[in-house]
Design an enzyme around this catalytic site. Structure first.
Site, PDB file in Angstrom:
ATOM      1  N   ASP A  95       4.918 -33.523  -0.332  1.00  0.00           N
ATOM      2  CA  ASP A  95       5.098 -34.120   0.126  1.00  0.00           C
ATOM      3  C   ASP A  95       4.069 -33.683   1.293  1.00  0.00           C
ATOM      4  O   ASP A  95       3.311 -33.576   1.919  1.00  0.00           O
ATOM      5  CB  ASP A  95       6.307 -33.523   0.520  1.00  0.00           C
ATOM      6  CG  ASP A  95       6.330 -32.033   0.668  1.00  0.00           C
ATOM      7  OD1 ASP A  95       6.930 -31.491  -0.022  1.00  0.00           O
ATOM      8  OD2 ASP A  95       5.403 -31.549   1.160  1.00  0.00           O
TER       9      ASP A  95
ATOM     10  N   ASP B 124       4.195 -34.076   6.136  1.00  0.00           N
ATOM     11  CA  ASP B 124       5.121 -33.944   6.882  1.00  0.00           C
ATOM     12  C   ASP B 124       4.312 -34.237   8.024  1.00  0.00           C
ATOM     13  O   ASP B 124       3.233 -34.126   8.510  1.00  0.00           O
ATOM     14  CB  ASP B 124       4.833 -32.563   6.904  1.00  0.00           C
ATOM     15  CG  ASP B 124       5.922 -31.649   6.028  1.00  0.00           C
ATOM     16  OD1 ASP B 124       6.579 -32.602   5.388  1.00  0.00           O
ATOM     17  OD2 ASP B 124       6.273 -30.954   6.366  1.00  0.00           O
TER      18      ASP B 124
ATOM     19  N   ASP C  10       1.710 -20.571  10.212  1.00  0.00           N
ATOM     20  CA  ASP C  10       1.528 -19.364   9.768  1.00  0.00           C
ATOM     21  C   ASP C  10       0.438 -19.138   9.226  1.00  0.00           C
ATOM     22  O   ASP C  10      -0.118 -18.441   9.396  1.00  0.00           O
ATOM     23  CB  ASP C  10       2.315 -18.778   8.285  1.00  0.00           C
ATOM     24  CG  ASP C  10       2.655 -20.663   7.028  1.00  0.00           C
ATOM     25  OD1 ASP C  10       2.221 -21.212   7.836  1.00  0.00           O
ATOM     26  OD2 ASP C  10       3.509 -20.079   6.018  1.00  0.00           O
TER      27      ASP C  10
HETATM   28  P1  ATP Z   1       3.797 -26.003   0.136  1.00  0.00           P
HETATM   29  O1  ATP Z   1       2.331 -26.942  -0.440  1.00  0.00           O
HETATM   30  O2  ATP Z   1       3.738 -25.539  -0.761  1.00  0.00           O
HETATM   31  O3  ATP Z   1       4.147 -27.308   0.226  1.00  0.00           O
HETATM   32  P2  ATP Z   1       3.326 -25.939   2.532  1.00  0.00           P
HETATM   33  O4  ATP Z   1       2.102 -24.979   3.269  1.00  0.00           O
HETATM   34  O5  ATP Z   1       3.506 -27.397   2.730  1.00  0.00           O
HETATM   35  O6  ATP Z   1       2.925 -25.505   0.972  1.00  0.00           O
HETATM   36  P3  ATP Z   1       5.788 -25.055   3.450  1.00  0.00           P
HETATM   37  O7  ATP Z   1       6.906 -24.638   3.498  1.00  0.00           O
HETATM   38  O8  ATP Z   1       6.065 -27.195   2.894  1.00  0.00           O
HETATM   39  O9  ATP Z   1       4.440 -24.874   2.605  1.00  0.00           O
HETATM   40  O10 ATP Z   1       5.861 -25.159   5.005  1.00  0.00           O
HETATM   41  C1  ATP Z   1       4.991 -26.598   5.292  1.00  0.00           C
HETATM   42  C2  ATP Z   1       4.619 -25.882   6.751  1.00  0.00           C
HETATM   43  O11 ATP Z   1       5.388 -24.967   7.553  1.00  0.00           O
HETATM   44  C3  ATP Z   1       3.196 -24.885   6.689  1.00  0.00           C
HETATM   45  O12 ATP Z   1       1.704 -25.719   6.592  1.00  0.00           O
HETATM   46  C4  ATP Z   1       3.478 -24.330   8.052  1.00  0.00           C
HETATM   47  O13 ATP Z   1       2.683 -24.775   9.124  1.00  0.00           O
HETATM   48  C5  ATP Z   1       4.879 -23.694   8.627  1.00  0.00           C
HETATM   49  N1  ATP Z   1       5.144 -22.748   7.479  1.00  0.00           N
HETATM   50  C6  ATP Z   1       6.197 -23.090   6.381  1.00  0.00           C
HETATM   51  N2  ATP Z   1       6.337 -21.283   6.407  1.00  0.00           N
HETATM   52  C7  ATP Z   1       5.657 -20.794   7.883  1.00  0.00           C
HETATM   53  C8  ATP Z   1       6.793 -19.575   7.678  1.00  0.00           C
HETATM   54  N3  ATP Z   1       7.579 -18.588   7.658  1.00  0.00           N
HETATM   55  N4  ATP Z   1       6.168 -18.683   9.492  1.00  0.00           N
HETATM   56  C9  ATP Z   1       5.068 -20.355   9.848  1.00  0.00           C
HETATM   57  N5  ATP Z   1       5.110 -21.636   9.710  1.00  0.00           N
HETATM   58  C10 ATP Z   1       5.356 -22.058   8.054  1.00  0.00           C
HETATM   59 MG    MG Z   2       5.233 -28.432   1.641  1.00  0.00          MG
END
Ligand code: ATP
Ligand code: MG
Length: 442
Positions: free
Chosen positions: A60, A62, A139
């Protein structure tokens, strides 16, 4: 702005990175261009930029922007606003949703909707901020990179570009503080390292074993979601080894951790890893994977242990199985919100295990037509990987599934005669129904 983190902008120009518009979802590009035409800044952000930098395919996309949700909504007809505390815009293109978040100032769990909580953890935030603030509330440095549509550069405020190149998961800011704000970050570190084939940077890894117990206070629903991502996305084995290595298993699956520790032969751990390997293979082949089967696997060591305890107390077999299944489920629910639509079939998979040693015709046919037969049989096959003891049962039931009803009946009759047993399906033999059977404990 957080006093402990100083953002420092480094611009990586287009000719120095490999993020190409060809690999970005056309809908995400549409959103970025439209924001720009509206006079706003729009960036691709988070996991997508990170994944593109390492040549992956993000699932996805964002977007982060300085436009408020209402401003975003006014730019798109296909936009709806979601979230109560922190509003997010979803721009909807058929089945694809592009999430557009306004820059925000303080740290959170990324869910966009959070309750207040005590004890140094992050509370709620509904304050919009600058891009710098948005970067440092994220994070990991690898998750805080922004791809700008105006010049196709990658904007890096936290050193994430370098970390991605070195394949490192590094928390932004002081690790202990960041874990205390949101303990789920410990799981994210392990999960993302497994998924991306990254190392967890030393200072980011160091506090985890000691802070692991904080996970017990995390929201059970979030932990459940995180578990599904961790084990059903094709990186289950690596994630599990990561949990073990960083001392997170006792916090996440306490009874399984205890059972594995006391299982001297290591058979239970072997079976668990074998099962996770199978799960990863299924994901790789685009075959379906089920949370019920996954949790049957993850909690099987706990179930076996609970069953052994009850048996030692002299509890009748069938009763012991039922109680062990309930006990394990109830205890696990304290940490993980496993919904009933998964925990019930999980328990069925366990309880069916003891029925594979039964060969009476009626029972054989009943088990074959049980809706959970296939899952339970696959589970039995895994148990064979840990102990040869089940080889005969696996062979019998593998045949039984493909044999015609008549052939199977004939086989069962022949077997019965060969053994000279009286037990049949005749009405006179009913008194033998509740005989003790071999159990499922390993
Ligand atoms: P994935 O590939 O599993 O989707 P992701 O990094 O995109 O990994 P998401 O849960 O979709 O993870 O979160 C999107 C974004 O939001 C992350 O890349 C990060 O920048 C931010 N984020 C997510 N969870 C947290 C958290 N617990 N604390 C701070 N920032 C977060
Ligand atoms: Mg994601």
């Amino acid at each position: 702005m957080r006093p402990d983190i100083q953002p420092h902008l480094q611009i990586v120009p287009r000719d120095q990175h490999n993020v190409s518009r060809r690999d970005i979802s056309p809908n995400a590009l549409r959103v970025l261009y439209r924001l720009r035409e509206g006079g706003f800044h729009g960036y691709l952000v988070g996991g997508a930029v990170r994944d593109l930098l390492i040549g992956g395919h993000p699932k996805d996309f964002d977007v982060a922007t300085n436009a408020t949700p209402e401003e975003v909504k006014s730019l798109f007809r296909n936009c709806r606003l979601i979230g109560r505390r922190f509003r997010l815009a979803h721009v909807v293109y058929g089945r694809e949703i592009i999430e557009v978040a306004t820059f925000r100032a303080s740290s959170d769990d990324g869910s966009g909707d959070r309750e207040l909580h005590e004890g140094g953890r992050v509370l709620r935030d509904n304050v919009y901020g600058t891009i710098e603030e948005d970067a440092i509330r994220r994070d990991f440095t690898a998750n805080a990179l922004y791809y700008a549509i105006e010049d196709f550069s990658v904007r890096d405020y936290t050193g994430g570009y370098e970390d991605v190149r070195n394949r490192l998961m590094r928390l932004i800011g002081d690790p202990e503080t960041r874990y205390r704000e949101d303990p789920v970050r410990m799981l994210r570190a392990v999960r993302l390292a497994a998924k991306l084939d990254f190392e967890i940077e030393a200072a980011t890894a160091a506090p985890i074993p000691q802070l692991a117990p904080l996970l017990r206070d995390a929201a059970p629903a979030r932990l459940f979601e995180e578990c599904l991502k961790m084990f059903l996305s094709g990186h289950a084995v690596k994630s599990f080894l990561g949990l073990e290595r960083h001392g997170l298993l006792p916090a996440l699956l306490p009874e399984t951790a205890a059972a594995l520790k006391s299982n001297r032969t290591g058979a239970l751990r072997r079976m668990l890893l074998e099962g996770l390997k199978g799960t990863d293979a299924r994901v790789a082949n685009d075959e379906p994977v089920s949370p019920a089967f996954l949790f049957a696997l993850l909690l099987w060591p706990a179930y076996c242990r609970a069953l052994a305890t009850l048996q030692a107390q002299g509890v009748h077999e069938a009763e012991a199985q039922r109680r062990a299944a309930d006990r394990v489920t109830v205890h696990q629910l304290e940490t993980l919100a496993l919904p009933r639509r998964f925990s019930l079939p999980m328990q069925e998979i366990w309880l069916l295990q003891s029925r594979f040693s039964q060969r009476q015709r009626k029972r054989v046919f009943r088990l074959l037509s049980h809706p959970r037969f296939r899952a339970a049989f696959d589970f039995l096959t895994l148990r064979m990987a840990a102990s040869e003891e089940h080889a005969d049962d696996v062979a019998f039931w593998r045949e039984a599934q493909t044999a015609s009803g008549d052939a199977l009946s004939a086989q069962l009759d022949a077997q019965r005669e060969a053994l000279g047993t009286e037990e049949g399906d005749g009405p006179r033999k009913r008194r033998r129904r509740r005989r003790k059977t071999a159990n499922g404990g390993e």
